[in-house]
Scaffold this motif. Structure first.
Motif, PDB file in Angstrom:
ATOM      1  N   VAL A 118      -5.866   2.459  -4.115  1.00 57.67           N
ATOM      2  CA  VAL A 118      -5.318   1.748  -2.975  1.00 57.67           C
ATOM      3  C   VAL A 118      -6.347   1.858  -1.860  1.00 57.67           C
ATOM      4  N   CYS A 169       6.739   1.205  -8.663  1.00 58.39           N
ATOM      5  CA  CYS A 169       6.233   0.492  -7.484  1.00 58.39           C
ATOM      6  C   CYS A 169       7.427  -0.114  -6.757  1.00 58.39           C
ATOM      7  N   CYS A 176       1.714   3.652  -7.190  1.00 56.74           N
ATOM      8  CA  CYS A 176       0.930   3.362  -8.396  1.00 56.74           C
ATOM      9  C   CYS A 176      -0.204   4.370  -8.559  1.00 56.74           C
ATOM     10  N   ASN A 235       7.708  -2.319  -4.661  1.00 58.86           N
ATOM     11  CA  ASN A 235       7.635  -3.741  -4.346  1.00 58.86           C
ATOM     12  C   ASN A 235       7.474  -4.640  -5.576  1.00 58.86           C
ATOM     13  N   VAL A 283      -3.477  -2.460  -3.243  1.00 60.50           N
ATOM     14  CA  VAL A 283      -3.831  -1.927  -4.549  1.00 60.50           C
ATOM     15  C   VAL A 283      -5.073  -2.647  -5.105  1.00 60.50           C
ATOM     16  N   VAL A 300       5.059  -5.059  -7.593  1.00 59.89           N
ATOM     17  CA  VAL A 300       3.781  -5.753  -7.492  1.00 59.89           C
ATOM     18  C   VAL A 300       3.112  -5.889  -8.858  1.00 59.89           C
ATOM     19  N   ILE A 301       3.366  -4.894  -9.717  1.00 57.26           N
ATOM     20  CA  ILE A 301       2.584  -4.757 -10.946  1.00 57.26           C
ATOM     21  C   ILE A 301       3.342  -5.318 -12.147  1.00 57.26           C
ATOM     22  N   GLY A 352       0.776  -1.231   0.000  1.00 56.09           N
ATOM     23  CA  GLY A 352       0.000   0.000   0.000  1.00 56.09           C
ATOM     24  C   GLY A 352       0.806   1.279   0.000  1.00 56.09           C
ATOM     25  N   HIS A 353       1.985   1.270  -0.600  1.00 55.63           N
ATOM     26  CA  HIS A 353       2.781   2.503  -0.640  1.00 55.63           C
ATOM     27  C   HIS A 353       2.141   3.588  -1.507  1.00 55.63           C
TER      28      HIS A 353
HETATM   29  S1  SF4 Z   1       1.094  -1.816  -6.047  1.00 54.86           S
HETATM   30 FE1  SF4 Z   1       3.093  -1.120  -5.382  1.00 54.86          FE
HETATM   31  S2  SF4 Z   1       2.924   1.072  -5.410  1.00 54.86           S
HETATM   32 FE2  SF4 Z   1       0.840   0.299  -5.514  1.00 54.86          FE
HETATM   33  S3  SF4 Z   1       0.168   0.214  -3.440  1.00 54.86           S
HETATM   34 FE3  SF4 Z   1       0.987  -1.788  -3.851  1.00 54.86          FE
HETATM   35  S4  SF4 Z   1       3.114  -1.658  -3.241  1.00 54.86           S
HETATM   36 FE4  SF4 Z   1       2.380   0.376  -3.399  1.00 54.86          FE
END
Ligand code: SF4
Ligand code: HEM
Lengths: 67, 448
Positions: free
Chosen positions: A26, A58, A16, A60, A36, A62-63, A12-13
């Motif tokens: 998010v 991102c 994105c 992490n 996300v 993630v995408i 949840g940083h």
């Molecule tokens: S996808 Fe990446 S940038 Fe987006 S909320 Fe999750 S960790 Fe953060």
């Protein structure tokens, strides 16, 4: 273009969301970190650049984007 | 898992050379990097060793590491493995909180580090660097371990806890903080409540820090002002039942955030500057890149720092060879099968970041510092910030901070070693890796 996210890795940083709010949101969770949500799984071509930025920045990884 | 099912499974090989007293702890304490490499070489993906009485299974290679990071907390518990931190953070905080309260605390912590809050941090950090070097003059020498300890203390407190906290910090705060850090070392994993002078000092420091921080929080509450920083996020964060963090929890969370973020950032900063001094050829590339980005006198800001690819790769390589955290652990809460082997309830599993980063399969010629390396495609091979749900919550902040520091520093000064390169080897003590103390560099104002 198809957008995939690996929720095991998302903390949840919100990078994105900052890069491409059309495609990513998010949201708070019952438990733990916000996560996300992909608003458009197959976003239109004109959003490609923004989606790619979201994937790239991102922290992490993630995408992922598939063609 | 049933006894019958368990009997079917193989047991992870046990690393040779355990001593009667302390198992592998003495060897680990002497040079844990060498020990871990030996364990990995002997056992392969899984290697069990005796970590001061705790049976610990080292999981090596990206496949095993992926399992380590993806297995949920109920099965591989972080809190149970890091009980050693409880006396540092205080009662009811993070690893001592109920799982539900812990999750809320982590969420409040990550809230404070979110993208939206980060924008202000960049210029604050740049300002701190300017203050730091304001009296440097044209040339001189600087001991960088101490300097980065102080700089990152200033930046962390300034960004996370606000200007007033930053400016009310005293020598006392520094020394208390040192005592807390000294309270975490290999023997703490045996029993962090032993009668030991380092632990007594740790507890005194924790108590006094709580006094100092509580006072600051009280001043803020009384003032009724809005600050829009991390401390405010901590003070307004709520549990599911609507209640706020208690003063003890709040203090503990601040310590926990400082603790996670400070020595790691400080070590990474010093490590980066040292590699810059060691490699003038790469330093020239970094300077050229920064000069180009900032050529129109642009301010150091979140936007200007979004992409600085050469500097980022350089920092990534520093974090590969000198990872500030070297070993991560979880306690096994349920029997787990991995590739026909039993990872048994009650044992500990560990991942070594350092060992992962010197795997020649993913990092050819692994001991060579090469900022032009490609990060491996394989996830969980390069893991300076860990991975999965417990990946470093401050990773974006940490990288932003390093980029801000070196954007400001390299535009002003050149750095070089004052002695032979052998004098600048890493020291591996207290479960961290960092340049040997003292680490003195010569700086000269740039004239090019
Ligand atoms: S996808 Fe990446 S940038 Fe987006 S909320 Fe999750 S960790 Fe953060
Ligand atoms: C270069 C600097 C840093 C490095 C290398 C680093 C590394 C790590 C690693 C490896 C973990 C995972 C621990 C585990 O899995 O057991 C972690 C967790 C964490 N880090 Fe960092 N860190 C750095 C800077 C920071 C900063 C600056 C902050 C905050 C300001 C921070 C906050 C945290 C927090 C809160 C966690 C716990 C996350 C969780 O358990 O959910 N870190 N860090």
């Amino acid at each position: 273009m198809k957008v995939k996210v690996d929720l095991d890795l998302c903390q949840g940083h919100s990078v994105c969301l900052g890069e491409c709010p059309e495609v990513f949101d998010v949201v708070e969770q019952e438990d733990g970190y916000p996560q996300v949500v992909v608003l458009i799984e197959e976003p239109p071509e004109e959003l490609r650049k923004k989606v790619m930025s979201a994937a790239m920045f991102c922290p992490n990884r993630v995408i992922t984007v598939e063609d | 898992m049933s006894e019958a099912a368990k009997a079917e499974l193989k047991r992870p090989p046990i690393v040779s050379g355990a001593s009667k007293e302390g198992g592998h702890m003495p060897e680990f304490e002497k040079d844990y990097c060498a020990f871990i490499s030996r364990a990995h070489a002997e056992g392969g993906e899984l290697a069990e060793f005796d970590f001061g009485g705790q049976e610990t299974i080292l999981m090596s290679g990206p496949d095993a590491q992926e399992v380590f990071f993806r297995t949920p907390d109920e099965v591989f518990s972080q809190a149970q493995a890091y009980q050693v931190m409880v006396p540092v953070f205080g009662p009811g905080v993070i690893f001592d909180a109920t799982p539900e309260r812990c999750k809320t605390q982590l969420k409040i912590q990550v809230d404070a580090l979110r993208y939206q809050n980060m924008k202000n941090y960049a210029s604050v950090i740049a300002q701190e660097v300017e203050d730091w070097i304001s009296d440097w003059g044209d040339e001189g020498e600087v001991e960088i371990l101490h300097a980065f300890h102080e700089l990152t203390m200033h930046t962390a407190t300034h960004c996370l806890l606000g200007k007033e906290f930053r400016h009310s910090m005293t020598e006392e705060f520094f020394s208390l903080y040192k005592d807390l850090q000294a309270g975490v070392q290999a023997i703490s994993f045996v029993d962090p409540y032993m009668q030991q002078p380092v632990f007594a000092a740790r507890d005194r420091a924790r108590e006094r820090l709580e006094e100092i921080i509580s006072e600051l929080v009280a001043t803020r509450r009384a003032s009724g002002k809005e600050y829009g920083d991390a401390l405010e996020t901590f003070m307004t964060g709520t549990y599911k039942d609507g209640s706020h963090l208690t003063d003890t929890e709040l203090t503990g969370l601040i310590i926990a955030t400082m603790f996670a973020g400070h020595h790691t950032s400080s070590g990474a900063g010093a490590g980066t500057l040292l590699e810059i001094a060691k490699h003038p050829e790469y330093a020239a590339e970094l300077k050229a890149e920064l000069d180009e980005i900032y050529k129109d006198g642009e301010e150091i800001s979140h936007a200007s720092m979004r992409a600085i690819p050469k500097l980022e790769s350089f920092i990534n390589e520093v974090l590969r060879l000198h990872p500030p955290l070297v070993i991560l652990m979880r306690r096994v809460m349920e029997d787990v099968e991995y590739n026909g082997y039993l990872i048994e309830k009650g044992k500990t599993v560990a991942v070594s970041i350092y060992e992962s980063h010197i795997n020649p399969e993913y990092f050819p010629d692994p001991h060579k510092f090469d900022p032009h390396r490609q990060e491996p495609e394989r996830m969980f091979a390069y893991i300076p910030f860990g991975g999965g749900r417990h990946k470093c919550a401050g990773n974006a902040f940490a990288i932003l901070q390093l980029k801000a520091i070196f954007s400001a520093l390299l535009r002003r000064y050149d750095f070089e070693l004052v002695g032979p390169a052998e004098d600048y080897e890493d020291e591996r003590a207290n479960m961290t890796i960092r340049p040997k103390d003292p680490c003195i560099l010569r700086y000269k104002r740039r004239t090019d």
